[in-house]
Scaffold this motif. Structure first.
Motif, PDB file in Angstrom:
ATOM      1  N   PHE A  22       0.833  -1.209   0.000  1.00 27.58           N
ATOM      2  CA  PHE A  22       0.000   0.000   0.000  1.00 27.58           C
ATOM      3  C   PHE A  22       0.865   1.255   0.000  1.00 27.58           C
ATOM      4  N   LYS A  23       2.022   1.190   0.658  1.00 25.74           N
ATOM      5  CA  LYS A  23       2.916   2.337   0.692  1.00 25.74           C
ATOM      6  C   LYS A  23       3.405   2.683  -0.711  1.00 25.74           C
ATOM      7  N   LEU A  24       3.744   1.656  -1.479  1.00 31.04           N
ATOM      8  CA  LEU A  24       4.157   1.884  -2.868  1.00 31.04           C
ATOM      9  C   LEU A  24       2.997   2.429  -3.697  1.00 31.04           C
ATOM     10  N   LEU A  25       1.789   1.911  -3.464  1.00 26.83           N
ATOM     11  CA  LEU A  25       0.619   2.358  -4.202  1.00 26.83           C
ATOM     12  C   LEU A  25       0.366   3.837  -3.979  1.00 26.83           C
ATOM     13  N   ARG A  26       0.515   4.283  -2.736  1.00 31.34           N
ATOM     14  CA  ARG A  26       0.273   5.695  -2.439  1.00 31.34           C
ATOM     15  C   ARG A  26       1.213   6.597  -3.242  1.00 31.34           C
ATOM     16  N   SER A  27       2.492   6.210  -3.304  1.00 34.14           N
ATOM     17  CA  SER A  27       3.450   6.998  -4.085  1.00 34.14           C
ATOM     18  C   SER A  27       3.124   6.954  -5.575  1.00 34.14           C
ATOM     19  N   ASP A  28       2.733   5.772  -6.059  1.00 32.30           N
ATOM     20  CA  ASP A  28       2.429   5.628  -7.485  1.00 32.30           C
ATOM     21  C   ASP A  28       1.162   6.384  -7.886  1.00 32.30           C
ATOM     22  N   VAL A  29       0.186   6.445  -6.989  1.00 31.95           N
ATOM     23  CA  VAL A  29      -1.047   7.188  -7.295  1.00 31.95           C
ATOM     24  C   VAL A  29      -0.744   8.672  -7.436  1.00 31.95           C
ATOM     25  N   ILE A  30       0.057   9.203  -6.524  1.00 28.85           N
ATOM     26  CA  ILE A  30       0.407  10.626  -6.585  1.00 28.85           C
ATOM     27  C   ILE A  30       1.168  10.931  -7.878  1.00 28.85           C
ATOM     28  N   SER A  31       2.171  10.106  -8.205  1.00 29.38           N
ATOM     29  CA  SER A  31       2.951  10.344  -9.421  1.00 29.38           C
ATOM     30  C   SER A  31       2.115  10.121 -10.673  1.00 29.38           C
ATOM     31  N   GLY A  32       1.225   9.126 -10.649  1.00 35.12           N
ATOM     32  CA  GLY A  32       0.370   8.868 -11.807  1.00 35.12           C
ATOM     33  C   GLY A  32      -0.569  10.019 -12.105  1.00 35.12           C
ATOM     34  N   LEU A  33      -1.171  10.588 -11.072  1.00 33.28           N
ATOM     35  CA  LEU A  33      -2.057  11.738 -11.259  1.00 33.28           C
ATOM     36  C   LEU A  33      -1.265  12.960 -11.732  1.00 33.28           C
TER      37      LEU A  33
END
Length: 583
Positions: free
Chosen positions: A90-101
């Protein structure tokens, strides 16, 4: 051979072949050189091919494994998603969501702009920002590569196709050729990866790309004067003379409202780009600026549409997912060669950019990117894209830099990008109706102006004049002849340089660095000293049939010049000539 002693090299049979034991300053040693182990012709051929195509030995991990383990390793090898997905958190997902947006805010306006640069409907740019990132997230090995349309490939495709087919009068044929060129680009890229022929793209040297991208950036920027000035009738040619002529021949079409708004937004975008470059922690300002400009310019046009009539807008963009386009692929007809040539050139350029960007960010984060896997991933996503209304895509440097600075950890950021584009395609397309063309022109100029790397050109001049010549040939070839011919000329100069290096290798005299066993060029190291009675020459290239005569003649000349120097200085005569062939 070592130069720290008076060595004598002998044949494997024990007979001396190069005695050099007469110098009193050296002790005597004997070094026997034996023949290598016997190998059959097939063994030698297999070994040589293995060294050329499989230097990393990709199959070593499969040795001594069970069939189930081999299956798992095979899936991980061909689909890297199986390698990192089990450890995803989930920690990786949070970073990826921010960068993806974050990269989505940049990719959406860029996708629309680059599609217009390729003379394609703007919606195709958004289609190309949806399917390819999803495919790359499964097949790609780079964690930070952000996939989508790029300026250079868009420019080359638009230039090559529009010189033969009109994107306005023959819009359906033009679209067919664009999708077909994308398919051929994908086939070429995937084939290079599958056959492990990635060294082919190395012929596009740094010097070639510096000149090519700078020339393309100038042409692209001048082409955008159509949007910034509000010109309706504009040349489709991509040379500097007809472009500038078209600008001044249609002064009666200039719109002062368009000029004022365009210059204001261009200054805003250039300012935010400068801030992002000077202060990397403020990268989000330059990343959000294009989308903010699109929104603000659209609001201004809507609020002033009753008062301002000279500003041209994008108009209607259809909602919905990518329609299939496999039925539009053009495999038979008079323009097949054009599609094939366009696909080949755009494929090479986009592959070069994608591989370079992927390796750059991999080096910054200390992980490996498999070049052959990347070629197959980029090729397959372009093949799939050509069947789903997409044109040539690859890893974009600007979006990848934003992705990296935004904290992306895996390729899931590409999935978030695709999801954001999906929402835009399904629900937000009517909002782009009043988006002015001038803002797309400003975004393109801001994006491509960074491709003019004058510092790299200055460095080339200082380091290698022939590389600088290749850079100039590429630059002026693009400006005054055409994009593909300019690139071809530059590649030709680079290949000529390679041939010159092979057939006319550099040779230098080596001297000893006092107090060490190191020997370096007398011209490059002032402290290096000649060894009495010895002439030590370094040949800085492998010896082939093509350069053997030249090396013989050059060595004889070195000997003659050394004897003349010794005679003039009354030094000890040359007794031995040592050739250092480690180069």
């Amino acid at each position: 051979m070592g130069l720290n002693s008076n060595n004598r090299v002998e044949h494997f049979s024990g007979h001396a072949c190069m005695p050099i034991s007469n110098s009193s300053s050296f002790s005597s040693e004997v070094h026997k050189v034996c023949l290598p182990p016997y190998k059959t012709t097939m063994q030698k051929l297999r070994h040589r091919l293995s060294e050329i195509f499989f230097p990393d030995d990709p199959f070593h991990r499969f040795k001594n494994q069970t069939w189930f383990k081999k299956l798992v390793l095979g899936l991980q090898f061909f689909f890297p998603i199986f390698q990192w997905a089990p450890n995803y958190s989930f920690k990786l997902l949070r970073s990826d969501v921010i960068s993806g947006l974050t990269i989505a805010s940049l990719a959406i306006p860029q996708g629309i702009s680059y599609a217009k640069l390729a003379n394609l409907p703007p919606i195709v740019g958004l289609y190309s920002s949806f399917v390819p990132p999803l495919i790359y997230s499964v097949l790609g090995s780079s964690r930070h590569l952000a996939v989508g349309p790029v300026s250079i490939a868009s420019l080359v495709m638009g230039t090559m196709l529009s010189e033969v087919v009109s994107p306005i009068d023959q819009s359906i044929l033009y679209l067919q050729l664009a999708f077909t060129a994308t398919f051929f680009a994908g086939v070429f890229q995937a084939s290079l990866g599958f056959l492990r022929l990635g060294f082919v793209i190395d012929f596009l040297s740094k010097a070639t790309l510096v000149g090519f991208t700078a020339g393309a950036a100038v042409i692209v920027s001048l082409q955008q004067l159509k949007g910034l000035l509000g010109i309706v009738h504009f040349t489709t040619k991509m040379q500097i003379v007809p472009v500038l002529s078209s600008v001044f021949q249609h002064k009666d079409e200039w719109s002062w409202q368009t000029i004022v708004m365009g210059i204001c937004f261009l200054i805003f975008l250039l300012t935010t780009r400068h801030i992002g470059m000077k202060k990397p922690n403020l990268f989000w300002i330059s990343a959000a600026a294009p989308l903010a400009s699109v929104i603000l310019s659209t609001v201004l046009v809507v609020s002033m549409k009753s008062k301002v009539h000279g500003i041209k807008t994008i108009g209607h963009l259809p909602k919905g997912l990518n329609p299939p386009s496999s039925n539009m692929l053009y495999f038979d007809g008079p323009h097949l060669a054009l599609a094939l040539k366009t696909g080949l050139i755009t494929g090479i350029l986009s592959l070069t950019e994608g591989i370079a960007v992927g390796r750059t960010f991999a080096a910054l984060n200390n992980y490996q990117v498999d070049g052959n896997k990347e070629m197959m991933a980029i090729g397959l996503m372009n093949m799939a894209g050509s069947c789903s209304s997409c044109y040539v895509t690859t890893g974009s440097f600007s979006r990848s830099a934003v992705n990296y600075n935004a904290g992306a950890q895996t390729v899931v950021s590409n999935i978030i990008l695709a999801a954001t584009v999906l929402v835009t395609l399904l629900f937000l397309m009517p909002l782009f109706y009043y988006t002015p063309n001038l803002i797309l022109a400003a975004i393109i100029i801001t994006a491509v102006i960074g491709l003019i790397d004058y510092q790299a050109a200055i460095k080339l001049w200082k380091v290698d004049k022939l590389d600088f010549l290749a850079c100039l040939c590429s630059f002026f070839g693009v400006l005054f002849i055409s994009v593909p011919l300019g690139l071809a000329i530059a590649v030709g100069v680079s290949v000529f340089k390679i041939l010159m290096h092979v057939t006319r290798p550099n040779t230098v005299i080596l001297g000893n660095i006092p107090g060490t066993q190191t020997y370096q060029s007398l011209n490059r190291y002032k402290e290096a000293q000649r060894v009495s009675s010895f002439l030590i020459l370094a040949v800085e290239a492998p010896i082939y049939f093509a350069n053997s005569n030249y090396i013989q003649e050059r060595v004889l000349r070195w000997i003659r010049e050394e004897e003349e120097r010794i005679k003039a200085n009354k030094e000890t005569d040359v007794k031995y000539v040592i050739l250092d062939m480690t180069g």
